[in-house]
Design a protein around this motif. Structure first.
Motif, PDB file in Angstrom:
ATOM      1  N   THR A  30       7.590  -5.505  13.832  1.00  0.00           N
ATOM      2  CA  THR A  30       6.508  -6.410  14.188  1.00  0.00           C
ATOM      3  C   THR A  30       5.979  -7.050  12.908  1.00  0.00           C
ATOM      4  O   THR A  30       6.222  -6.554  11.801  1.00  0.00           O
ATOM      5  CB  THR A  30       5.336  -5.669  14.855  1.00  0.00           C
ATOM      6  OG1 THR A  30       4.718  -4.810  13.895  1.00  0.00           O
ATOM      7  CG2 THR A  30       5.778  -4.888  16.073  1.00  0.00           C
ATOM      8  N   ALA A  31       5.232  -8.096  13.065  1.00  0.00           N
ATOM      9  CA  ALA A  31       4.464  -8.627  11.940  1.00  0.00           C
ATOM     10  C   ALA A  31       3.374  -7.607  11.615  1.00  0.00           C
ATOM     11  O   ALA A  31       3.018  -6.772  12.456  1.00  0.00           O
ATOM     12  CB  ALA A  31       3.846  -9.965  12.327  1.00  0.00           C
ATOM     13  N   PRO A  32       2.799  -7.646  10.421  1.00  0.00           N
ATOM     14  CA  PRO A  32       1.639  -6.784  10.160  1.00  0.00           C
ATOM     15  C   PRO A  32       0.543  -7.101  11.185  1.00  0.00           C
ATOM     16  O   PRO A  32       0.435  -8.220  11.663  1.00  0.00           O
ATOM     17  CB  PRO A  32       1.208  -7.192   8.750  1.00  0.00           C
ATOM     18  CG  PRO A  32       2.460  -7.718   8.118  1.00  0.00           C
ATOM     19  CD  PRO A  32       3.195  -8.417   9.240  1.00  0.00           C
ATOM     20  N   GLY A  33      -0.257  -6.096  11.506  1.00  0.00           N
ATOM     21  CA  GLY A  33      -1.335  -6.302  12.460  1.00  0.00           C
ATOM     22  C   GLY A  33      -1.123  -5.574  13.763  1.00  0.00           C
ATOM     23  O   GLY A  33      -1.496  -6.063  14.826  1.00  0.00           O
ATOM     24  N   HIS A  34      -0.516  -4.374  13.684  1.00  0.00           N
ATOM     25  CA  HIS A  34      -0.270  -3.587  14.897  1.00  0.00           C
ATOM     26  C   HIS A  34      -0.603  -2.125  14.661  1.00  0.00           C
ATOM     27  O   HIS A  34      -0.293  -1.577  13.600  1.00  0.00           O
ATOM     28  CB  HIS A  34       1.190  -3.710  15.334  1.00  0.00           C
ATOM     29  CG  HIS A  34       1.541  -5.071  15.793  1.00  0.00           C
ATOM     30  ND1 HIS A  34       1.885  -6.077  14.920  1.00  0.00           N
ATOM     31  CD2 HIS A  34       1.566  -5.620  17.031  1.00  0.00           C
ATOM     32  CE1 HIS A  34       2.127  -7.185  15.607  1.00  0.00           C
ATOM     33  NE2 HIS A  34       1.949  -6.932  16.879  1.00  0.00           N
ATOM     34  N   ILE A  85       3.561 -10.007  21.492  1.00  0.00           N
ATOM     35  CA  ILE A  85       3.311  -9.608  20.109  1.00  0.00           C
ATOM     36  C   ILE A  85       4.001 -10.609  19.188  1.00  0.00           C
ATOM     37  O   ILE A  85       4.710 -11.499  19.650  1.00  0.00           O
ATOM     38  CB  ILE A  85       3.832  -8.182  19.823  1.00  0.00           C
ATOM     39  CG1 ILE A  85       5.356  -8.131  20.017  1.00  0.00           C
ATOM     40  CG2 ILE A  85       3.137  -7.167  20.721  1.00  0.00           C
ATOM     41  CD1 ILE A  85       6.033  -7.086  19.172  1.00  0.00           C
ATOM     42  N   THR A  86       3.822 -10.429  17.897  1.00  0.00           N
ATOM     43  CA  THR A  86       4.476 -11.276  16.907  1.00  0.00           C
ATOM     44  C   THR A  86       5.412 -10.424  16.063  1.00  0.00           C
ATOM     45  O   THR A  86       5.034  -9.346  15.588  1.00  0.00           O
ATOM     46  CB  THR A  86       3.435 -11.954  15.998  1.00  0.00           C
ATOM     47  OG1 THR A  86       2.523 -12.674  16.827  1.00  0.00           O
ATOM     48  CG2 THR A  86       4.094 -12.912  15.023  1.00  0.00           C
ATOM     49  N   LEU A  87       6.640 -10.926  15.880  1.00  0.00           N
ATOM     50  CA  LEU A  87       7.620 -10.228  15.052  1.00  0.00           C
ATOM     51  C   LEU A  87       7.429 -10.586  13.588  1.00  0.00           C
ATOM     52  O   LEU A  87       6.728 -11.541  13.252  1.00  0.00           O
ATOM     53  CB  LEU A  87       9.031 -10.582  15.510  1.00  0.00           C
ATOM     54  CG  LEU A  87       9.381 -10.179  16.934  1.00  0.00           C
ATOM     55  CD1 LEU A  87      10.786 -10.652  17.289  1.00  0.00           C
ATOM     56  CD2 LEU A  87       9.252  -8.668  17.128  1.00  0.00           C
ATOM     57  N   GLU A  88       8.112  -9.844  12.710  1.00  0.00           N
ATOM     58  CA  GLU A  88       7.971 -10.044  11.272  1.00  0.00           C
ATOM     59  C   GLU A  88       8.339 -11.449  10.821  1.00  0.00           C
ATOM     60  O   GLU A  88       7.822 -11.930   9.808  1.00  0.00           O
ATOM     61  CB  GLU A  88       8.778  -9.009  10.501  1.00  0.00           C
ATOM     62  CG  GLU A  88      10.283  -9.099  10.724  1.00  0.00           C
ATOM     63  CD  GLU A  88      11.039  -7.955  10.086  1.00  0.00           C
ATOM     64  OE1 GLU A  88      10.526  -7.312   9.158  1.00  0.00           O
ATOM     65  OE2 GLU A  88      12.165  -7.701  10.526  1.00  0.00           O
ATOM     66  N   ASP A  89       9.204 -12.145  11.574  1.00  0.00           N
ATOM     67  CA  ASP A  89       9.573 -13.512  11.189  1.00  0.00           C
ATOM     68  C   ASP A  89       8.612 -14.551  11.762  1.00  0.00           C
ATOM     69  O   ASP A  89       8.822 -15.748  11.619  1.00  0.00           O
ATOM     70  CB  ASP A  89      11.019 -13.831  11.602  1.00  0.00           C
ATOM     71  CG  ASP A  89      11.220 -13.892  13.104  1.00  0.00           C
ATOM     72  OD1 ASP A  89      10.250 -13.698  13.873  1.00  0.00           O
ATOM     73  OD2 ASP A  89      12.363 -14.137  13.527  1.00  0.00           O
ATOM     74  N   GLY A  90       7.557 -14.083  12.444  1.00  0.00           N
ATOM     75  CA  GLY A  90       6.542 -14.977  12.974  1.00  0.00           C
ATOM     76  C   GLY A  90       6.758 -15.424  14.410  1.00  0.00           C
ATOM     77  O   GLY A  90       5.908 -16.110  14.972  1.00  0.00           O
ATOM     78  N   THR A  91       7.875 -15.042  15.017  1.00  0.00           N
ATOM     79  CA  THR A  91       8.127 -15.471  16.390  1.00  0.00           C
ATOM     80  C   THR A  91       7.439 -14.532  17.377  1.00  0.00           C
ATOM     81  O   THR A  91       7.393 -13.322  17.167  1.00  0.00           O
ATOM     82  CB  THR A  91       9.638 -15.534  16.715  1.00  0.00           C
ATOM     83  OG1 THR A  91      10.200 -14.227  16.537  1.00  0.00           O
ATOM     84  CG2 THR A  91      10.352 -16.526  15.841  1.00  0.00           C
ATOM     85  N   PRO A  92       6.925 -15.089  18.462  1.00  0.00           N
ATOM     86  CA  PRO A  92       6.331 -14.252  19.502  1.00  0.00           C
ATOM     87  C   PRO A  92       7.411 -13.703  20.430  1.00  0.00           C
ATOM     88  O   PRO A  92       8.474 -14.312  20.578  1.00  0.00           O
ATOM     89  CB  PRO A  92       5.411 -15.218  20.247  1.00  0.00           C
ATOM     90  CG  PRO A  92       6.046 -16.555  20.065  1.00  0.00           C
ATOM     91  CD  PRO A  92       6.739 -16.513  18.722  1.00  0.00           C
TER      92      PRO A  92
END
Length: 128
Positions: A30-34, A85-92
């Motif tokens: 995930t992107a940071p923020g979880h 959610i948002t993945l590490e590459d910024g895609t939902p």
């Protein structure tokens, strides 16, 4: 087709992986923020929280919507709901997240510090 992030029992090696194995794209974070919680040490619950700087390991799958509706969602525990959610590459993408009101119940152990379900299970001496 729907892209969905799995971070628990549907991942490779987990007991529910066979139902989604053909849809695996690969490992992601995930992107940071979880935040991350254990639901009775049976499955994990992801919680988007922009106040934290943590990312969680998982796998990305591309599943038919019918499979999502007919197989995956009916098997999920009541403590989880479908979210984005948002993945590490910024895609939902879709993911099963902690249901509204579950955090407030205060019954789920926070396991964010482990960064993923497999790492947490290892502390319990388990692989799935």
């Amino acid at each position: 087709m729907a892209r969905i992030f799995f971070n628990g029992q549907a991942m490779v090696g987990g007991p529910f992986h066979a139902s989604v194995a053909d849809a695996l794209i690969g490992p992601v974070r995930t992107a940071p923020g979880h935040r991350f919680f254990s639901i009775d040490d049976v499955c994990p619950g992801l919680l988007p929280d922009p106040s934290v700087d943590t990312a969680i390991e998982g796998e990305l799958y591309d599943v038919p919507l019918e499979h999502l509706r007919d197989v995956i969602l009916p098997g999920e525990p009541r403590e989880l709901e479908l979210g984005v959610i948002t993945l590490e590459d910024g895609t939902p993408c879709l993911s099963m997240v902690l249901a509204r009101g579950e955090l407030e119940r205060g019954v789920h152990k926070e396991i964010t510090e482990f960064g993923g379900w497999r790492a947490y299970l290892a502390t319990l001496g388990r692989t799935s």
